[in-house]
Design a protein around this motif. Structure first.
Motif, PDB file in Angstrom:
ATOM      1  N   THR A  31       7.755   3.177   7.150  1.00 56.20           N
ATOM      2  CA  THR A  31       8.504   2.773   8.352  1.00 56.20           C
ATOM      3  C   THR A  31       8.835   1.284   8.330  1.00 56.20           C
ATOM      4  O   THR A  31       9.812   0.863   8.937  1.00 56.20           O
ATOM      5  CB  THR A  31       7.763   3.149   9.649  1.00 56.20           C
ATOM      6  OG1 THR A  31       6.463   2.568   9.657  1.00 56.20           O
ATOM      7  CG2 THR A  31       7.677   4.663   9.798  1.00 56.20           C
ATOM      8  N   THR A  45       9.861   4.369  15.300  1.00 58.27           N
ATOM      9  CA  THR A  45       8.934   4.933  16.283  1.00 58.27           C
ATOM     10  C   THR A  45       8.932   6.455  16.232  1.00 58.27           C
ATOM     11  O   THR A  45       7.877   7.084  16.289  1.00 58.27           O
ATOM     12  CB  THR A  45       9.295   4.443  17.703  1.00 58.27           C
ATOM     13  OG1 THR A  45       9.151   3.020  17.731  1.00 58.27           O
ATOM     14  CG2 THR A  45       8.406   5.058  18.759  1.00 58.27           C
ATOM     15  N   THR A  75       3.052  -3.465  14.671  1.00 52.32           N
ATOM     16  CA  THR A  75       2.394  -2.244  14.205  1.00 52.32           C
ATOM     17  C   THR A  75       0.879  -2.384  14.176  1.00 52.32           C
ATOM     18  O   THR A  75       0.166  -1.403  14.383  1.00 52.32           O
ATOM     19  CB  THR A  75       2.894  -1.790  12.820  1.00 52.32           C
ATOM     20  OG1 THR A  75       2.781  -2.870  11.906  1.00 52.32           O
ATOM     21  CG2 THR A  75       4.314  -1.300  12.884  1.00 52.32           C
ATOM     22  N   LEU A  81       2.123   5.336   5.805  1.00 49.56           N
ATOM     23  CA  LEU A  81       3.172   5.592   6.794  1.00 49.56           C
ATOM     24  C   LEU A  81       3.841   4.298   7.227  1.00 49.56           C
ATOM     25  O   LEU A  81       5.068   4.214   7.300  1.00 49.56           O
ATOM     26  CB  LEU A  81       2.594   6.316   8.013  1.00 49.56           C
ATOM     27  CG  LEU A  81       3.549   6.468   9.208  1.00 49.56           C
ATOM     28  CD1 LEU A  81       4.764   7.315   8.834  1.00 49.56           C
ATOM     29  CD2 LEU A  81       2.800   7.062  10.393  1.00 49.56           C
ATOM     30  N   TYR A  82       3.036   3.283   7.515  1.00 49.43           N
ATOM     31  CA  TYR A  82       3.608   2.007   7.952  1.00 49.43           C
ATOM     32  C   TYR A  82       4.424   1.347   6.845  1.00 49.43           C
ATOM     33  O   TYR A  82       5.385   0.638   7.123  1.00 49.43           O
ATOM     34  CB  TYR A  82       2.516   1.072   8.457  1.00 49.43           C
ATOM     35  CG  TYR A  82       2.029   1.393   9.859  1.00 49.43           C
ATOM     36  CD1 TYR A  82       2.626   2.388  10.633  1.00 49.43           C
ATOM     37  CD2 TYR A  82       0.972   0.706  10.402  1.00 49.43           C
ATOM     38  CE1 TYR A  82       2.177   2.672  11.904  1.00 49.43           C
ATOM     39  CE2 TYR A  82       0.514   0.984  11.686  1.00 49.43           C
ATOM     40  CZ  TYR A  82       1.127   1.968  12.430  1.00 49.43           C
ATOM     41  OH  TYR A  82       0.690   2.242  13.697  1.00 49.43           O
ATOM     42  N   VAL A 101      -2.297   5.807   7.358  1.00 49.61           N
ATOM     43  CA  VAL A 101      -1.528   4.935   8.258  1.00 49.61           C
ATOM     44  C   VAL A 101      -0.856   3.815   7.475  1.00 49.61           C
ATOM     45  O   VAL A 101       0.304   3.491   7.711  1.00 49.61           O
ATOM     46  CB  VAL A 101      -2.429   4.365   9.382  1.00 49.61           C
ATOM     47  CG1 VAL A 101      -1.758   3.215  10.101  1.00 49.61           C
ATOM     48  CG2 VAL A 101      -2.777   5.453  10.373  1.00 49.61           C
ATOM     49  N   ASN A 157       7.042   7.460  13.174  1.00 55.39           N
ATOM     50  CA  ASN A 157       5.614   7.204  13.383  1.00 55.39           C
ATOM     51  C   ASN A 157       4.960   8.258  14.264  1.00 55.39           C
ATOM     52  O   ASN A 157       3.891   8.767  13.937  1.00 55.39           O
ATOM     53  CB  ASN A 157       5.386   5.821  14.007  1.00 55.39           C
ATOM     54  CG  ASN A 157       5.248   4.740  12.973  1.00 55.39           C
ATOM     55  OD1 ASN A 157       4.741   4.967  11.891  1.00 55.39           O
ATOM     56  ND2 ASN A 157       5.704   3.556  13.313  1.00 55.39           N
ATOM     57  N   TYR A 175      -1.272   0.250  16.175  1.00 56.84           N
ATOM     58  CA  TYR A 175      -2.294   1.078  15.535  1.00 56.84           C
ATOM     59  C   TYR A 175      -3.622   0.980  16.274  1.00 56.84           C
ATOM     60  O   TYR A 175      -4.273   1.998  16.540  1.00 56.84           O
ATOM     61  CB  TYR A 175      -2.489   0.695  14.065  1.00 56.84           C
ATOM     62  CG  TYR A 175      -3.659   1.439  13.458  1.00 56.84           C
ATOM     63  CD1 TYR A 175      -3.553   2.794  13.161  1.00 56.84           C
ATOM     64  CD2 TYR A 175      -4.880   0.820  13.243  1.00 56.84           C
ATOM     65  CE1 TYR A 175      -4.634   3.509  12.645  1.00 56.84           C
ATOM     66  CE2 TYR A 175      -5.956   1.517  12.725  1.00 56.84           C
ATOM     67  CZ  TYR A 175      -5.829   2.858  12.432  1.00 56.84           C
ATOM     68  OH  TYR A 175      -6.894   3.556  11.929  1.00 56.84           O
ATOM     69  N   GLN A 216       2.141  10.668  12.803  1.00 59.56           N
ATOM     70  CA  GLN A 216       0.790  10.418  13.311  1.00 59.56           C
ATOM     71  C   GLN A 216       0.240  11.633  14.038  1.00 59.56           C
ATOM     72  O   GLN A 216      -0.918  12.012  13.848  1.00 59.56           O
ATOM     73  CB  GLN A 216       0.781   9.197  14.236  1.00 59.56           C
ATOM     74  CG  GLN A 216       0.894   7.897  13.464  1.00 59.56           C
ATOM     75  CD  GLN A 216       0.820   6.670  14.348  1.00 59.56           C
ATOM     76  OE1 GLN A 216       0.181   6.679  15.389  1.00 59.56           O
ATOM     77  NE2 GLN A 216       1.455   5.604  13.916  1.00 59.56           N
TER      78      GLN A 216
END
Length: 164
Positions: free
Chosen positions: A115, A149, A84, A111-112, A108, A152, A88, A156
């Protein structure tokens, strides 16, 4: 910087107008950042970036599991972090063509984090269900990676790279 002789003091006046260095940039194109990249181009770039990142993720995951006997969750966690991070750096500059932003970076990270738990949790669960045959490892990796994915890309594109 001008040449100097030993013991000569260098002038640091030029530092008064310099900015802190920007994060590492990947030289994919010379155009200014712009979020006006069309959906098809973004999707193709996102998938290409994801494939490259997945190679590093899967490679580290397997290495830690097989060579060092790391637990599934720990091996996948380390692979996820490496993958990741690579994704990124490439996606911000190339896929979504966005300038650096503290607000975007925080989004981010959040979000990460989500995920991360989806990816690692799903992988760990599937490994315990299916066993450790290479085909099952690869299939569990692909399913966990695919779900993460999809999450993401949607978040994103719709949210993070619209943040200023």
């Amino acid at each position: 910087m001008p040449d100097s002789t030993p013991g000569e003091h260098l002038s640091h006046d030029d530092f008064a107008t310099r900015h802190a260095p920007m994060p590492i940039e990947l030289p994919f194109d010379d155009e200014e950042a712009s979020t006006s990249v069309d959906l098809k181009t973004q999707l193709i770039r996102f998938v290409a970036t994801g494939a490259l990142s997945a190679v590093f993720d899967f490679g580290l995951t397997l290495l830690l599991q097989e060579a060092f006997g790391a637990p599934f969750w720990l091996a996948k966690a380390a692979g996820f972090i490496l993958g990741t991070t690579i994704a990124y750096l490439i996606n911000r500059r190339w896929t979504f063509r966005a300038e650096p932003s503290k607000a975007r970076f925080v989004a981010v990270v959040l979000l990460y984090a989500v995920t991360f738990f989806v990816n690692v949790g799903l992988y760990n669960w599937l490994m315990h269900e299916w066993g450790t045959a290479f085909l099952m490892v690869a299939l569990a990796f692909c399913i966990a990676q695919g779900v993460a994915t999809a999450i993401n890309f949607i978040v994103q594109r719709a949210v993070i790279f619209k943040i200023k």
